[in-house]
Write an enzyme that holds these catalytic residues in place. Structure first.
Site, PDB file in Angstrom:
ATOM      1  N   SER A 282      -9.608  -0.805   7.789  1.00  0.00           N
ATOM      2  CA  SER A 282      -9.066  -0.708   6.180  1.00  0.00           C
ATOM      3  C   SER A 282      -8.409  -1.694   5.341  1.00  0.00           C
ATOM      4  CB  SER A 282      -8.060   0.551   6.142  1.00  0.00           C
ATOM      5  OG  SER A 282      -8.550   1.920   6.103  1.00  0.00           O
TER       6      SER A 282
ATOM      7  N   SER B 203      -9.582   1.488   3.489  1.00  0.00           N
ATOM      8  CA  SER B 203      -8.821   2.201   2.586  1.00  0.00           C
ATOM      9  C   SER B 203      -7.856   1.334   1.675  1.00  0.00           C
ATOM     10  CB  SER B 203      -8.087   3.320   3.132  1.00  0.00           C
ATOM     11  OG  SER B 203      -6.914   2.882   4.167  1.00  0.00           O
TER      12      SER B 203
ATOM     13  N   LYS C   7       0.969  -1.048  -0.068  1.00  0.00           N
ATOM     14  CA  LYS C   7       0.049   0.093   0.000  1.00  0.00           C
ATOM     15  C   LYS C   7       0.793   1.188   0.008  1.00  0.00           C
ATOM     16  CE  LYS C   7      -3.844   1.900   2.699  1.00  0.00           C
ATOM     17  NZ  LYS C   7      -4.557   1.660   4.008  1.00  0.00           N
TER      18      LYS C   7
HETATM   19  N1  GLN Z   1     -12.794   4.022   7.564  1.00  0.00           N
HETATM   20  C1  GLN Z   1     -11.794   4.644   8.899  1.00  0.00           C
HETATM   21  C2  GLN Z   1     -11.164   5.922   8.636  1.00  0.00           C
HETATM   22  O1  GLN Z   1     -11.438   6.540   7.497  1.00  0.00           O
HETATM   23  C3  GLN Z   1     -10.521   3.516   8.743  1.00  0.00           C
HETATM   24  C4  GLN Z   1      -9.684   3.960   8.022  1.00  0.00           C
HETATM   25  C5  GLN Z   1      -8.532   2.966   8.160  1.00  0.00           C
HETATM   26  O2  GLN Z   1      -8.597   1.709   8.920  1.00  0.00           O
HETATM   27  N2  GLN Z   1      -7.232   3.277   7.625  1.00  0.00           N
HETATM   28  O3  GLN Z   1     -10.514   6.667   9.404  1.00  0.00           O
END
Ligand code: GLN
Length: 523
Positions: free
Chosen positions: A195, A171, A76
């Site tokens: 994520s 994400s 990532k």
């Molecule tokens: N959806 C959550 C956020 O936007 C978690 C994101 C993540 O786990 N990086 O913060």
């Protein structure tokens, strides 16, 4: 070979049935064919081929480095990679080339893994769809499966393609899409609220979030330091265990990693689940949970029961506060983390520089998207002297209550919890973006966030296909540092679930038909 599990590929490489260069070239060519998925931000073609060549020499000398030698992996784009651009899908870091590797990246390379590319994400990993980064949204490979195509009548309505393709989840959507479309054998994600598990569920792959402190965060560009964990995306549970074995362990560069040595494990091939107790949290039957996902979840519980496991209803009374609590803690940490992006040391720097003050402001306005700026503002508000007790300290206290809920359940004899990963299957991009980032995350992290609050290991397992032919994942949450037990249960379940992997050729045929159309990645 591209579909094979890590152990099989490793054996094939050792026996010379395939060469690292061949494997690398096949992945690279598939990355080109599946470019429309927008899974990669950077494809590291030259370095990958060089690494594959090195690996080939080692195999020829009979000196392979380990289980991952010669195997293409993706990372990532929020993990630092020496000499390779690391953007976090943000204008702030566009063009930034780190001088060092994140510990987890270095560990992969030390095992001979071939780094094939850096994958797409939401800006600074803030999101749950992989739709909110500067390189445009990731497309879910399952948008091109035969079953979904038929359900959506796309054969006859190709011109409507752009309105029917699905989000990959986020994400770490780029990593999930890459693994699910066979362009790499494993990928790194990050997981702060879900994520890794969320995109794994939407793309039909395995997504493991290890226990906080088991895997080094050094070189992972932080979102919420107290909750971030490098995640692992693979096509089967055994592969996740193999990659965990490579990554886990104390790192002097990350003081939050535990000192205890980690013993890499191989999961048993014969598993007796009758000795396990599976907990089903009653509070997770919530409005918004799709009837299909509920049915898949219930069926999974029955599977365990029929195999002799003890399946009991448990209560996690405070986990419903994890989303609101996360909002306070996440933004507070974001506010302080993002202070480093001031236009001076690295990253974007605005030309507007009449004063230091105006340069800071313009740099941050130009460098960050609305989501990041919004979180910085909220976080600074919660950290104001007059609000600190009311919000930040309160949220810390609630965090403790959430963590205690799990401790209580596990102390009562439960080995592993079984929950849905997401409320439903993946939605079309056009639907997804109707809501703002915060509302979406609040819904999408509902079953996953509490594990981050509590630091517990959790894994999403692809379980079944929905009515529309899209993946539905279920989540298992385990005791801290009990990855062996968690993955053993998950492996048994994976075998029963018999989830059908994506039909690559069908996807490519469909995509081929589409390539005669204009696909706009940024539409
Ligand atoms: N959806 C959550 C956020 O936007 C978690 C994101 C993540 O786990 N990086 O913060």
């Amino acid at each position: 070979m591209l579909r094979a599990a890590l152990r099989e590929v490793s054996t094939a490489l050792k026996e010379g049935r395939v060469s690292p260069t061949e494997l690398c070239q096949r992945c690279l060519s598939l990355i080109k064919t599946t470019k429309f998925l927008n899974a990669y931000i950077t494809v590291t073609e030259d370095t990958a081929l060089r690494q594959a060549e090195e690996s080939e020499k080692r195999y020829r000398r009979g000196q392979s480095l380990g289980d991952l030698d010669g195997i293409p992996v993706a990372v990532k784009d929020n993990f630092s990679t020496a000499g390779i651009e690391t953007t976090c899908a943000s204008n702030m870091l566009k063009g930034y080339i780190p001088p060092y590797n994140a510990t987890v990246v270095q560990k992969l390379l030390d095992q001979g893994a071939v780094l094939i590319g850096k994958t797409n994400l939401d800006e600074f990993a803030m999101g749950s769809g992989s739709t909110d980064g500067i390189f445009g949204p990731v497309r879910n490979p399952w948008s091109y499966s035969r079953q979904y195509k038929e359900k959506c009548g796309q054969n006859s309505r190709l011109e409507n393609e752009d309105s029917s393709w699905l989000i990959a989840g986020g994400s770490s959507g780029g990593s999930a899409a890459a693994v699910s479309s066979f362009t790499c054998f494993a990928a790194l994600g990050s997981d702060t609220g879900g994520s890794t598990r969320n995109p794994a569920a939407h793309c039909g792959v395995v997504g493991l979030k290890p226990t906080y402190g088991l895997v080094s965060r050094h070189g992972l560009i932080p979102l919420v330091n107290s909750m971030d964990v490098p995640g692992i995306l693979t096509r089967c549970v055994d592969d996740a265990a193999t990659v965990l074995g490579v990554l886990a362990g104390h790192d002097p560069k990350d003081s939050t990693t535990v000192q205890d040595p980690f013993n890499p494990f191989e999961l048993p091939s014969v598993i007796d689940v009758s000795k396990f107790c599976i907990g089903i949290p009653k509070e997770y039957h919530i409005p918004g949970l799709s009837s299909e996902t509920l049915a898949v979840w219930s069926k999974a519980a029955d599977l365990f029961e029929n195999a002799g496991a003890r399946v009991i209803e448990v209560s996690l009374p405070h986990t419903c506060y994890s989303i609101v609590c996360y909002h306070v803690l996440c933004t507070a940490e974001v506010a302080s983390n993002m202070a480093r992006f001031d236009g001076l040391e690295y990253g974007h720097r605005s030309n507007i520089d009449k004063s230091t003050e105006s340069m800071y402001a313009a740099t941050r306005r130009e460098g960050f998207n609305d989501v990041v700026r919004g979180r910085i503002l909220s976080g600074n508000y919660f950290l104001l002297k007059q609000n600190y007790e009311k919000y930040f300290i309160k949220a810390q206290k609630v965090r403790r209550l959430i963590a205690n809920d799990f401790v209580n359940v596990f102390n009562s004899g439960v080995d592993v919890l079984l929950t849905p990963t997401t409320l439903r299957d993946a939605v079309p991009y056009v639907e997804f973006i109707k809501e703002d980032n915060r509302t979406r995350s609040a819904q999408d992290d509902i079953f996953t966030q509490a594990a981050n609050m509590s630091g517990l290991p959790a894994v999403s397992i692809p379980t079944a296909l929905s009515e529309k032919g899209l993946p539905i994942g279920l989540q298992f949450v385990g005791h801290a540092f009990q990855e062996l037990q968690l993955l053993t249960v998950a492996k048994w379940f994976e075998k029963q679930a018999k989830f059908p992997i994506l039909q690559l050729q069908e996807m490519l045929d469909h995509a081929d038909a589409l390539s005669h159309q204009k696909i706009s990645l940024f539409s």
